[in-house]
Design an enzyme around this catalytic site. Structure first.
Site, PDB file in Angstrom:
ATOM      1  N   VAL A  23     -30.808   1.969  60.516  1.00 57.39           N
ATOM      2  CA  VAL A  23     -31.328   3.086  61.312  1.00 57.39           C
ATOM      3  C   VAL A  23     -32.856   3.090  61.261  1.00 57.39           C
ATOM      4  CG1 VAL A  23     -31.519   5.613  61.380  1.00 57.39           C
ATOM      5  CG2 VAL A  23     -29.263   4.545  61.148  1.00 57.39           C
ATOM      6  N   ARG A  72     -20.960  17.469  49.085  1.00 56.17           N
ATOM      7  CA  ARG A  72     -19.933  18.126  49.904  1.00 56.17           C
ATOM      8  C   ARG A  72     -20.452  19.544  50.112  1.00 56.17           C
ATOM      9  NH1 ARG A  72     -15.900  14.476  50.273  1.00 56.17           N
ATOM     10  NH2 ARG A  72     -15.442  13.190  48.452  1.00 56.17           N
ATOM     11  N   GLY A 104     -14.258  14.834  56.875  1.00 59.02           N
ATOM     12  CA  GLY A 104     -14.710  16.223  56.763  1.00 59.02           C
ATOM     13  C   GLY A 104     -16.070  16.405  57.421  1.00 59.02           C
ATOM     14  N   ASP A 127     -11.603   6.077  52.567  1.00 60.14           N
ATOM     15  CA  ASP A 127     -10.211   6.454  52.878  1.00 60.14           C
ATOM     16  C   ASP A 127      -9.696   5.877  54.203  1.00 60.14           C
ATOM     17  OD1 ASP A 127     -10.420   8.018  50.595  1.00 60.14           O
ATOM     18  OD2 ASP A 127     -10.892   9.846  51.709  1.00 60.14           O
ATOM     19  N   ARG A 207      17.131  -7.067  40.792  1.00 62.18           N
ATOM     20  CA  ARG A 207      17.230  -8.470  41.220  1.00 62.18           C
ATOM     21  C   ARG A 207      16.354  -9.380  40.358  1.00 62.18           C
ATOM     22  NH1 ARG A 207      17.641  -6.250  46.574  1.00 62.18           N
ATOM     23  NH2 ARG A 207      15.415  -6.486  46.934  1.00 62.18           N
ATOM     24  N   ARG A 240       3.328   1.797  32.153  1.00 60.65           N
ATOM     25  CA  ARG A 240       2.000   2.392  32.007  1.00 60.65           C
ATOM     26  C   ARG A 240       1.465   2.806  33.369  1.00 60.65           C
ATOM     27  NH1 ARG A 240       2.112   3.005  26.697  1.00 60.65           N
ATOM     28  NH2 ARG A 240       1.123   1.395  25.450  1.00 60.65           N
TER      29      ARG A 240
HETATM   30  O1  F6P Z   1     -13.112  10.727  50.455  1.00 59.30           O
HETATM   31  C1  F6P Z   1     -13.348   9.789  49.464  1.00 59.30           C
HETATM   32  C2  F6P Z   1     -12.681  10.197  48.193  1.00 59.30           C
HETATM   33  O2  F6P Z   1     -13.039   9.277  47.191  1.00 59.30           O
HETATM   34  C3  F6P Z   1     -11.159  10.371  48.254  1.00 59.30           C
HETATM   35  O3  F6P Z   1     -10.480   9.162  48.200  1.00 59.30           O
HETATM   36  C4  F6P Z   1     -10.932  11.265  47.072  1.00 59.30           C
HETATM   37  O4  F6P Z   1      -9.742  12.004  47.211  1.00 59.30           O
HETATM   38  C5  F6P Z   1     -12.132  12.164  47.100  1.00 59.30           C
HETATM   39  O5  F6P Z   1     -13.151  11.462  47.776  1.00 59.30           O
HETATM   40  C6  F6P Z   1     -12.663  12.567  45.760  1.00 59.30           C
HETATM   41  O6  F6P Z   1     -13.591  13.580  45.993  1.00 59.30           O
HETATM   42  P1  F6P Z   1     -14.806  13.967  45.062  1.00 59.30           P
HETATM   43  O7  F6P Z   1     -15.879  12.964  45.307  1.00 59.30           O
HETATM   44  O8  F6P Z   1     -15.218  15.300  45.546  1.00 59.30           O
HETATM   45  O9  F6P Z   1     -14.301  13.937  43.674  1.00 59.30           O
END
Ligand code: F6P
Length: 319
Positions: A23, A72, A104, A127, A207, A240
């Site tokens: 950018v 966020r 988001g 994701d 199997r 595990r």
């Molecule tokens: O959106 C990316 C991600 O890593 C998801 O896979 C996960 O559920 C979430 O963010 C974790 O969020 P945070 O960074 O708020 O812990």
């Protein structure tokens, strides 16, 4: 001189830094300057920004995360916060804003665009749940990281004769889990999209073969519950669980994520300086396509039926 603002928002993803570099350099090439907003929409809300010169972004392409930092910022759901961000954008003298972020964040981009700002969005999330684009920044690197880790864990599974459940990220989608299971040759994938037929796994296990690796999406429920089921299936064994966590999100971007960052970043600048707002630059069959934010916001990308079909044929998904 034209000026555009740039921010990264939501979960960091490998590929954000190559996009930032693209950018800034593409804007400079077009005679425009970039103001870098720190910590995503939160930073825009607080007018935390500074000029970002091409010299400042040299040598960041190989870094994971984002040099602009991220956050966020749930307040973007409130009209007051959105108006404040739109005002701050004007106060910064920016005629457009490029936002790099995930599912988001797209909703924040749309809200700001509806408040009158010229916003161009670049999809970025491990994701791969942003609708309208084949792939988002960070997915390729993340899957390569997961595969390396699954391969290592398999050494322990086979040496110690233990079934191991590996929990991967992905929020509400099983994209990372199904792709990682296919890519690593796991015995099964447990996904939020499908109920899991335990009896079929039992059959598959009976199997014979190696002690299984099972990839479980975080959105499907707790990998620890899966382990309890496995204890029944393998009497005397010690199943595990390994939760991969944030290791999946960091690290040096792959070649593909660097290329994607460059292409999407450059296309975002072209749109922003060309007066085109309210768009996300989608990656479709190797092309950068500006699509209206309304078409993609609030819609989660689904795993394609072809991928489910491949996984079924590989014996990873049962019907
Ligand atoms: O959106 C990316 C991600 O890593 C998801 O896979 C996960 O559920 C979430 O963010 C974790 O969020 P945070 O960074 O708020 O812990």
């Amino acid at each position: 001189m034209a000026r555009i603002a740039l921010l990264t928002s939501g979960g960091d993803a490998p590929g954000m830094n190559p996009a930032i570099r693209a950018v800034v350099t593409a804007a400079a090439g077009a005679g425009a300057e970039v103001v870098g907003v720190r910590r995503g929409f939160r930073g825009l809300h607080e007018k935390d920004a500074a000029a970002l010169a091409p010299a400042a972004v040299e040598g960041i392409t190989n870094f994971g995360g984002t040099v602009l930092r991220s956050s966020r910022f749930a307040e973007m759901k409130e009209p007051e916060a959105v108006s404040r961000c739109a005002e701050n954008l004007k106060a910064l003298g920016a005629e457009a804003l490029i936002v790099v972020g995930g599912e988001g964040t797209v909703q924040g981009s749309l809200a700001l665009s509806k408040a009158g700002a010229r916003v161009v969005h670049v999809p970025s999330t491990i994701d791969n749940d942003v609708s309208g684009t084949d792939i988002s920044l960070g997915v390729d690197t993340c899957l390569n990281t997961i595969l390396r880790l699954v391969d290592s864990i398999r050494d322990t599974a086979s040496s110690m004769e233990r079934p191991i459940v590996i929990e991967v990220m992905g929020r509400l989608t099983g994209y990372l889990a199904i792709m990682a299971a296919v890519g690593s040759g796991a015995r099964a994938a447990i996904l939020p999209e499908r109920p899991f037929p335990w009896d079929r796994l039992r059959e598959s296990v009976s199997r014979g073969g190696q002690f299984p690796i099972i990839v479980c999406a975080e959105g499907a429920g707790s990998a620890r519950q899966v382990v309890d089921q496995l204890k029944d299936m393998f009497p005397g064994s010690v199943p595990r669980v390994s939760v991969l966590g944030y290791i999946q999100r960091g690290g040096t971007p792959s070649f593909f994520d660097r290329l994607l960052g460059a292409r999407l970043g450059e296309a975002a600048v072209e749109a922003a300086l060309g007066g085109v707002g309210g768009r996300m630059i989608a990656w479709r069959s190797g092309n950068c396509i500006p699509v209206p934010l309304e078409e993609v916001a609030g819609r989660r990308r689904q795993v394609s039926p072809e991928v489910f079909e491949t996984a079924k044929k590989m014996g990873i998904l049962f019907e």
